[in-house]
Structures are given as C-alpha cells and as structure tokens.
Design a protein around this motif. Structure first.
Motif, short mmCIF file in Angstrom:
data_model
loop_
_atom_site.label_atom_id
_atom_site.label_comp_id
_atom_site.label_asym_id
_atom_site.label_seq_id
_atom_site.Cartn_x
_atom_site.Cartn_y
_atom_site.Cartn_z
N ARG A 154 76.34 36.31 49.92
CA ARG A 154 76.59 37.22 51.02
C ARG A 154 77.58 38.29 50.74
NH1 ARG A 154 76.27 33.04 55.29
NH2 ARG A 154 77.94 34.25 56.43
N ALA A 155 78.68 38.11 50.11
CA ALA A 155 79.92 38.96 49.92
C ALA A 155 79.22 39.99 48.64
CB ALA A 155 81.09 38.21 49.33
N LEU A 156 78.67 39.75 47.93
CA LEU A 156 78.24 40.61 46.88
C LEU A 156 77.20 41.56 47.98
CD1 LEU A 156 77.58 38.30 43.76
CD2 LEU A 156 79.33 40.25 44.07
N ILE A 157 76.36 40.86 48.57
CA ILE A 157 75.55 41.96 49.46
C ILE A 157 76.23 42.75 50.24
CG2 ILE A 157 73.62 41.94 50.99
CD1 ILE A 157 72.71 39.37 49.66
N THR A 204 74.17 45.47 43.72
CA THR A 204 72.71 45.41 43.72
C THR A 204 72.13 44.09 43.67
OG1 THR A 204 72.72 45.64 41.50
CG2 THR A 204 72.78 47.73 42.51
N GLN A 205 71.17 43.70 44.02
CA GLN A 205 70.36 42.50 43.74
C GLN A 205 70.43 41.91 42.55
OE1 GLN A 205 69.31 40.85 46.51
NE2 GLN A 205 68.68 39.17 45.34
N ASP A 206 70.73 42.62 41.50
CA ASP A 206 70.92 42.13 40.13
C ASP A 206 72.16 41.21 40.10
OD1 ASP A 206 68.77 43.66 39.37
OD2 ASP A 206 69.71 45.22 38.48
N VAL A 227 73.56 39.59 42.51
CA VAL A 227 73.26 38.49 43.31
C VAL A 227 72.32 37.34 42.44
CG1 VAL A 227 72.31 37.40 45.28
CG2 VAL A 227 73.44 39.60 45.51
N GLU A 228 71.54 38.12 41.68
CA GLU A 228 70.63 37.15 40.66
C GLU A 228 71.33 36.80 39.52
OE1 GLU A 228 67.38 40.00 39.78
OE2 GLU A 228 66.40 39.64 41.89
N ALA A 229 72.26 37.45 39.07
CA ALA A 229 73.04 36.99 37.86
C ALA A 229 74.05 36.06 38.46
CB ALA A 229 73.96 38.09 37.25
N ALA A 230 74.62 36.00 39.63
CA ALA A 230 75.37 35.10 40.19
C ALA A 230 74.62 33.55 40.41
CB ALA A 230 76.12 35.52 41.37
N ASP A 231 73.26 33.75 40.62
CA ASP A 231 72.70 32.66 40.93
C ASP A 231 72.22 31.86 39.47
OD1 ASP A 231 72.30 33.22 43.81
OD2 ASP A 231 70.30 34.10 43.56
N SER A 232 71.96 32.83 38.37
CA SER A 232 71.67 32.30 37.27
C SER A 232 72.81 31.74 36.60
CB SER A 232 70.98 33.26 36.28
OG SER A 232 72.19 34.26 35.88
#
Length: 167
Positions: A69-72, A77-79, A81-86
């Motif tokens: 949520r901080a990144l958002i 960008t969503q990239d 957030v996705e990189a953080a998830d991976s």
C-alpha cells in the motif's frame, strides 16, 4: 559515504546489483556512493509510509501489505508492487528450503518425530529422578549424621577388607 557509522547497502552487494543490470558499463566510485545513498533514501521513504499505514491500522509491525500500500500511495507503478510480490514469494520459498534443510537431519536419522519426542521425555524424566535422588542424598548427608572431622569415605578396617576381598 563520509561517516563510518552512516547507514547504507554493503558495497559488494551494490556492486553485484550494478554488474547484473549493467554488465558492460564501468561505474565511478562517486556514482556508486550516490546510488547507495539513493537506495537508502528509497528504503526510508517507503518504510516511513508503510509505518504510517501500519499505525493507521493500529499495528506495531509493518507487514508486506503495508509495504504494498505504501508503494501505491507513493505513486509507484503496479510494476513495483508486482516486483515486491515476486520478491516476497522468493523469500518464502527460500525460507521453506532453509527449514527443510534444517529438518533433513531429523529425517535422515530414521526415527519418527513422535518417537524422538517420547525418547526426549523419558530422558528428561530420568534426569529429574536422578536430580531428586542426588538432592535427597545431599539432604540426608547434612542432617547431622556426619560429624565435624568425619569423612564421607572411610577406610575399611583390615578385617572388613579381608572379608570383602578374600581370595
């Protein structure tokens, strides 16, 4: 970095990241230092926002959802957030592998975990009994049966010795 106690990434790790991204490019030392400071500022910026989010959620721990949520909130960008998830998924897999490696010694011994637990409980009970026996023996010894100057171990008399070791 001007001060020795300043926070930053390990130089070797930073060099590996740079080589991975730009294998053919040479980077000046000042540029490496600047990149290190930028990384530190990025981490501070995201962690402050994640801390604000966790405080708003009345939490004392920052969880991965707070970082996402901080990144958002910081308009990444969503990239990102996705990189953080991976990265989170990779960390979970690495933690599982490490736990399996740790438990593999247990698996290799060939004894089921329940049986090992029971063996451990028996050993604990035996140690407790032995400790109680030693404590009661020490208590009996201090109850006045031994007088000043008397040794715990007395030499047998010649007659006792001859009786015991008669050949």
């Amino acid at each position: 970095m001007e001060e020795d106690n300043e926070v930053g990434l390990p130089q070797k790790g930073l060099n590996m990241i740079i080589k991975d991204v730009l294998p053919e490019m040479r980077i000046a030392n000042e540029s490496r230092e600047l990149l290190n400071q930028c990384c530190v500022e990025f981490i501070k910026h995201v962690s402050r926002e994640a801390q604000n989010i966790s405080s708003h959620d009345q939490r004392k721990t920052i969880y991965h959802e707070h970082v996402q949520r901080a990144l958002i909130n910081l308009d990444f960008t969503q990239d990102y957030v996705e990189a953080a998830d991976s990265v989170l998924d990779e960390c979970k897999v690495a933690a599982e592998k490490k736990l399996r490696r740790k438990n593999s010694r247990l698996d290799k011994c060939g004894i089921p975990e329940e049986e090992l637990y029971m063996m451990q409980q028996r050993l604990i009970e035996q140690a407790r009994i032995k400790q109680e026996q030693q404590a009661s023996q020490a208590q009996e010894g201090s109850s006045g049966e031994i007088h000043m100057g008397q040794s715990l171990f007395t030499q047998p008399t010649t007659a006792e010795y001859d009786d015991e070791y008669d050949t």
